[in-house]
Write an enzyme that holds these catalytic residues in place. Structure first.
Site, PDB file in Angstrom:
ATOM      1  N   CYS A  99       1.228  -1.714   0.111  1.00 26.76           N
ATOM      2  CA  CYS A  99       0.385   0.002  -0.297  1.00 26.76           C
ATOM      3  C   CYS A  99       1.092   0.998   0.114  1.00 26.76           C
ATOM      4  CB  CYS A  99      -0.956  -0.076   1.194  1.00 26.76           C
ATOM      5  SG  CYS A  99      -2.238   1.707   0.999  1.00 26.76           S
TER       6      CYS A  99
ATOM      7  N   ASP B 211       0.313   3.211   1.779  1.00 29.29           N
ATOM      8  CA  ASP B 211       0.308   3.895   3.593  1.00 29.29           C
ATOM      9  C   ASP B 211       2.007   4.539   3.506  1.00 29.29           C
ATOM     10  OD1 ASP B 211       0.690   4.400   6.266  1.00 29.29           O
ATOM     11  OD2 ASP B 211      -1.982   4.646   5.892  1.00 29.29           O
TER      12      ASP B 211
ATOM     13  N   ARG C 141       3.042   4.812   6.509  1.00 32.02           N
ATOM     14  CA  ARG C 141       3.326   4.423   7.781  1.00 32.02           C
ATOM     15  C   ARG C 141       3.234   2.989   7.373  1.00 32.02           C
ATOM     16  NH1 ARG C 141      -2.408   5.709  10.028  1.00 32.02           N
ATOM     17  NH2 ARG C 141      -2.976   4.820   7.719  1.00 32.02           N
TER      18      ARG C 141
ATOM     19  N   HIS D 259      -2.557  -4.143   5.144  1.00 33.33           N
ATOM     20  CA  HIS D 259      -1.866  -3.509   6.398  1.00 33.33           C
ATOM     21  C   HIS D 259      -3.466  -3.464   7.150  1.00 33.33           C
ATOM     22  CE1 HIS D 259      -2.828   0.585   5.866  1.00 33.33           C
ATOM     23  NE2 HIS D 259      -2.178   0.837   4.918  1.00 33.33           N
TER      24      HIS D 259
ATOM     25  N   CYS E 289      -5.861  -0.361   6.666  1.00 29.10           N
ATOM     26  CA  CYS E 289      -6.009   0.952   5.627  1.00 29.10           C
ATOM     27  C   CYS E 289      -6.801   1.489   5.037  1.00 29.10           C
ATOM     28  CB  CYS E 289      -6.219  -0.196   4.360  1.00 29.10           C
ATOM     29  SG  CYS E 289      -5.210   0.529   3.018  1.00 29.10           S
TER      30      CYS E 289
HETATM   31 ZN    ZN Z   1      -3.434   1.021   2.664  1.00 31.43          ZN
END
Ligand code: ZN
Length: 208
Positions: A40, A42, A44, A96, A99
């Site tokens: 992803c 993302d 993090r 994750h 999400c």
């Molecule tokens: Zn995500």
């Protein structure tokens, strides 16, 4: 501050060179990663950081909610290069919990183009409607759907001609589905891996 990024970079490059004067010369000459990471976007969930892998050790593709669209030229180009040129041994689809893409797919609001992108998540939710319906809380349903979507992407990846052809030619290549916990920083294997061998077993059973 943007200037901080350059400052950090200079320090990092100096440290590497001090530890190993040949470090960048070696890396610039060759990359031989064993892993392709499909994760992803993302911020993090950075592949190298959470797996402790060094530059040169993992080839990375990231998009919103780690999805495998059959006509995504970006992903397919990365996949073909990783399998054919780099000859990676493992492909890891890593999503994750928590999400935002999975949440946006299911919140019933219109977000724009991204709604089309997120369709495979709604497909995965539809396929497991009964199971998801039995879960008590929104959080449980959300986390389970994060897992189900990862499993669906592993399966979609396994069906691409690039992977099918690699397995037919006897390439040692496994696809794994992992999920990362934002709360505890831990990776978990969803045990939905695919390999060329199991693919042959399945088709042999089908044929029988
Ligand atoms: Zn995500």
């Amino acid at each position: 501050m943007l200037s901080d990024l350059f400052e950090h970079n200079r320090k990092w490059a100096d440290e590497r060179t001090n530890e190993d004067p040949d470090y960048f010369r070696r890396l610039s000459a060759l990359q031989r990663p064993e892993y392709l990471w499909i994760g992803c976007s993302d911020s993090r969930v950075p592949a190298n950081v959470i797996t402790g892998l060094e530059p040169g050790e993992v080839f990375v593709h990231r998009n919103v909610a780690n999805l495998v669209h059959r006509a995504d030229l970006n992903l397919l180009s990365v996949l073909e290069f990783a399998v054919e040129a780099l000859e990676v041994k493992h492909i890891i689809v890593c999503g994750h919990y928590g999400c935002g893409g999975v949440r946006a797919a299911m919140d019933g609001h219109r977000h724009g183009i991204i709604d089309h992108w997120l369709q495979p998540i709604r497909d995965a939710a539809d396929e497991s409607e009964k199971e998801l319906g039995q879960l008590k809380s929104d959080d449980e349903r959300h986390n389970r759907l994060c897992e189900l979507s990862i499993e669906a992407q592993v399966s979609a990846l396994a069906r691409t001609p690039i992977i099918q052809q690699a397995w037919r030619r006897g390439k040692q290549l496994a696809i794994h589905g992992w999920v990362y916990g934002l709360n505890d920083g831990r990776l978990r294997d969803l045990n939905c891996h695919r390999t060329g061998c199991s693919c042959e077993v399945v088709s042999a059973e089908d044929a029988g």
